[in-house]
Design an enzyme around this catalytic site. Structure first.
Site, PDB file in Angstrom:
ATOM      1  N   GLU A   1     -64.012  -1.306 -28.132  1.00  0.00           N
ATOM      2  CA  GLU A   1     -64.405  -2.708 -27.938  1.00  0.00           C
ATOM      3  C   GLU A   1     -64.100  -3.511 -29.200  1.00  0.00           C
ATOM      4  O   GLU A   1     -64.368  -3.054 -30.310  1.00  0.00           O
ATOM      5  CB  GLU A   1     -65.913  -2.842 -27.680  1.00  0.00           C
ATOM      6  CG  GLU A   1     -66.365  -2.330 -26.349  1.00  0.00           C
ATOM      7  CD  GLU A   1     -67.870  -2.491 -26.149  1.00  0.00           C
ATOM      8  OE1 GLU A   1     -68.462  -3.441 -26.700  1.00  0.00           O
ATOM      9  OE2 GLU A   1     -68.433  -1.652 -25.433  1.00  0.00           O
TER      10      GLU A   1
ATOM     11  N   GLU B   1     -72.238   3.771 -27.361  1.00  0.00           N
ATOM     12  CA  GLU B   1     -73.038   3.282 -28.479  1.00  0.00           C
ATOM     13  C   GLU B   1     -74.483   3.793 -28.508  1.00  0.00           C
ATOM     14  O   GLU B   1     -75.423   3.022 -28.268  1.00  0.00           O
ATOM     15  CB  GLU B   1     -73.023   1.752 -28.473  1.00  0.00           C
ATOM     16  CG  GLU B   1     -71.625   1.193 -28.552  1.00  0.00           C
ATOM     17  CD  GLU B   1     -71.601  -0.335 -28.645  1.00  0.00           C
ATOM     18  OE1 GLU B   1     -72.664  -0.945 -28.485  1.00  0.00           O
ATOM     19  OE2 GLU B   1     -70.530  -0.884 -28.891  1.00  0.00           O
TER      20      GLU B   1
HETATM   21  C1  NOJ Z   1     -71.185  -3.540 -27.269  1.00  0.00           C
HETATM   22  C2  NOJ Z   1     -71.661  -3.169 -25.908  1.00  0.00           C
HETATM   23  O1  NOJ Z   1     -71.109  -1.957 -25.525  1.00  0.00           O
HETATM   24  C3  NOJ Z   1     -71.365  -4.226 -24.853  1.00  0.00           C
HETATM   25  O2  NOJ Z   1     -72.078  -3.894 -23.715  1.00  0.00           O
HETATM   26  C4  NOJ Z   1     -71.737  -5.583 -25.405  1.00  0.00           C
HETATM   27  O3  NOJ Z   1     -71.615  -6.574 -24.434  1.00  0.00           O
HETATM   28  C5  NOJ Z   1     -70.846  -5.876 -26.588  1.00  0.00           C
HETATM   29  N1  NOJ Z   1     -71.128  -4.893 -27.607  1.00  0.00           N
HETATM   30  C6  NOJ Z   1     -71.067  -7.253 -27.206  1.00  0.00           C
HETATM   31  O4  NOJ Z   1     -72.325  -7.337 -27.738  1.00  0.00           O
END
Ligand code: NOJ
Length: 588
Positions: free
Chosen positions: A355, A163
């Site tokens: 995710e 990200e």
């Molecule tokens: C994206 C991130 O990669 C992760 O580290 C984070 O905990 C989650 N989103 C939830 O916010």
């Protein structure tokens, strides 16, 4: 369900969020180690010093993943654990941790998917300018080489950056994340440009050092907009919003993904950022667009939009009371359909959902020792059903990683949020799989079939819950069980199961069970030597009286009468000579 047989069902976490052991075995500090020490930056002053203590508990954690049925686990490697100064000296003990972790995963047949950068940037390199330093891509490539040389005999799946929108936008733009900078757009985009070059260099490093053909992707997080209605105008508005670049922020998809896939920044982005856009060379763009194998993205929610009468895109507000997570992110499963669709249309790469998940405010251990996170089950099932729809319509989705395998340190939000499939008690480090973890195990084992439980009624095919209930009843006829037991097996409420069963079969569930038991008993009673007590027991009745009562109600006879009549009929048929029913037809 359209999930292909090799669909990757996984869960994810990242080093800083779960490992702890922040300064053990020679690890160097990361920007997050330093940032969490800055007063006021993290909710209630939490840090990742201990987190889930996964560094010490990884074996138990992997065993737990295996018990839950996970097929893949997305982990990240802490750069300063492996290279304490970010560059140069390798910390063997740190590298060894990942070596053992990978072995452990493979011993349990869980595929490791390794992310190389999930935000814990080495503090030593931050002092040399971090991502603003044009040398940063080389540092990252070196780190990648070290990790790949060690793990690639066993690891096949790699994710370069996690990200960039977040670590640039939040880390360098609004200062909410480490290192906590509030840079202007020009500097932020320059850091981003270096990160993109680092991504390309990392792919080169993986391809040259990997001991086996590697599958490489990245994980993007640019936001999904979905159409408020199915009108072609609203769909076009959603596509446009998802793929646009907005001048005031770095929250978009195309600025980051066009260079990586096409080798150039989008025209619209160059116009939007104007003077703030970085200077770049053709050679850099070539590195940035080093081909990758899959397009990974995290999608947690989307925003509904529609086309206004003048053709512009407007946000379609959800009505008051629309469900949302503890983060206040709206529950918008269709994002899992439209996101992959729009991304595939543009970048034409196989997709992996790196995710997806929700932070749930009610995740605590109940009196019965379990964590009843019904909302997460509903969230994930409706999201997965939308992903399945995309697959059914031809979108090439290869895998899905739930965020997260366990509750963890949610960056600036500390431990306020619980995203895990497994509950973590941070005082005792006790792990308690939530209801959703068992449910997800069922989804994995049935390759998505268990999602049928939640698919909207109205389709002809009986859903998974009905098929599995019938299968269970037939396979366990000699055992005594009731609807409560069946519901516990199906991990749903007895009333839900009964209602669903009636709806799809037209038959009352308890009547269905009795009928099947009696059919079974009738087969058994064809054996004239079998005692009625035995027939009762072998078809799951507690006693003979109950058995006889039910038998009589459903067949009009007592078991004894049935047995006698069966014997008479059989004997009669044995002594009757075989005669064709219609002799004329035989001779015709
Ligand atoms: C994206 C991130 O990669 C992760 O580290 C984070 O905990 C989650 N989103 C939830 O916010």
């Amino acid at each position: 369900m359209s999930f292909p047989t090799n669909f990757v069902w996984g869960a994810a976490a990242s080093a800083y969020q779960i490992e702890g052991a922040w300064d053990e075995d020679g690890k160097g500090p990361s920007t997050w180690d330093m940032f969490t020490r800055t007063p006021g930056k993290i909710w209630e002053g939490h840090t990742g010093n201990i987190a889930c203590d996964h560094y010490h508990r990884y074996k138990d954690d992997v065993a737990m993943m295996a018990d839950l049925g996970l097929k893949a686990y997305r982990l990240s490697v802490s750069w300063p654990r492996v290279l304490p100064d970010g560059a140069g000296r390798v910390n063997d003990k740190g590298l060894d941790f990942y070596d053992r972790l990978v072995d452990e995963l493979l011993s349990k047949e869980i595929q490791p998917w390794v992310t190389l950068f999930h935000w814990d940037f080495p503090y030593a390199l931050f002092l040399r300018g971090g991502w603003l330093n044009p040398e940063s891509p080389k540092w990252f490539a070196k780190f990648t080489e070290v990790v790949v040389s060690k793990l690639s005999d066993r690891v096949k799946h790699w994710i370069t950056l996690n990200e960039p929108q977040c670590f640039i936008g939040l880390g360098m733009g609004n200062g909410e994340h480490a290192p906590g900078f509030k840079l202007d757009m020009r500097e932020g985009l320059l850091a981003g440009h270096h990160a993109l070059i680092a991504h390309g260099r990392a792919i080169e490093a993986i391809r040259s050092k990997s001991k086996q053909p590697a599958q490489i992707g990245w994980s993007s997080a640019g936001g999904v907009y979905y159409p408020a209605t199915q009108s072609p105008e609203d769909i076009a508005a959603a596509r446009q919003a998802t793929l646009s670049v907005y001048s005031e922020s770095v929250w978009n998809n195309s600025w980051w993904c066009d260079p990586v896939v096409f080798g150039h920044y989008p025209e619209e982005g160059l116009r939007a950022y104007g003077e703030a856009a970085p200077r770049f060379t053709a050679a850099e763009m070539k590195v940035i667009s080093t081909p990758m194998d899959f397009y990974g993205c995290s999608i947690f929610f989307g925003v509904a939009v529609k086309a206004s009468s003048s053709g512009s895109v407007v946000i379609a507000r959800q009505p008051p009371g629309h469900p949302h997570s503890h983060y206040l992110w709206k529950h918008t499963p269709t994002a899992l359909y439209w996101g992959p669709r729009f991304f595939t249309e543009r970048w034409k790469l196989p997709m992996v959902i790196t995710e997806n998940g929700m932070s749930n405010s009610g995740d605590w251990v109940s009196f019965d020792g379990r964590v009843h996170d019904a909302a997460r089950i509903e969230f994930m099932s409706s999201n997965l059903l939308q992903l399945e729809k995309a697959l059914r319509e031809g979108v090439d989705v290869r895998g899905y990683f739930a965020w997260s395998i366990m509750d963890n340190f949610e960056w600036a939000e500390g431990y306020k949020h619980r995203f895990g499939l497994v509950h973590v008690d941070y005082e005792t480090q006790r792990r308690t799989p939530k209801d959703s973890a068992y449910w997800y195990g069922d989804v994995i084992r049935s390759n998505g079939g268990a999602l049928d439980k939640f698919a909207s009624a109205g389709t002809d095919a009986p859903p998974y819950v009905i098929k599995e209930t019938m299968r269970y009843i037939n396979a366990h006829l000699s055992e005594m069980f009731n609807i409560k037991d069946l519901a516990a097996h199906m991990r749903c409420h007895p009333d839900f199961l009964s209602r669903k069963f009636k709806k799809h079969t037209g038959v009352d569930l308890s009547l269905y069970i009795r009928r099947i038991r009696i059919d079974h008993a009738r087969e058994l009673l064809k054996n004239p030597d079998l005692l009625i007590d035995d027939a009762a027991e072998q078809s799951g009745f507690t006693d003979r009286i109950h058995f006889s009562k039910v038998f009589r109600r459903l067949t009009g006879q007592t078991p004894g009468q049935y047995q006698r009549q069966f014997r008479v009929e059989r004997d009669a048929s044995l002594h009757t000579p075989l005669k064709p029913k219609n002799p004329r037809s035989v001779h015709a």
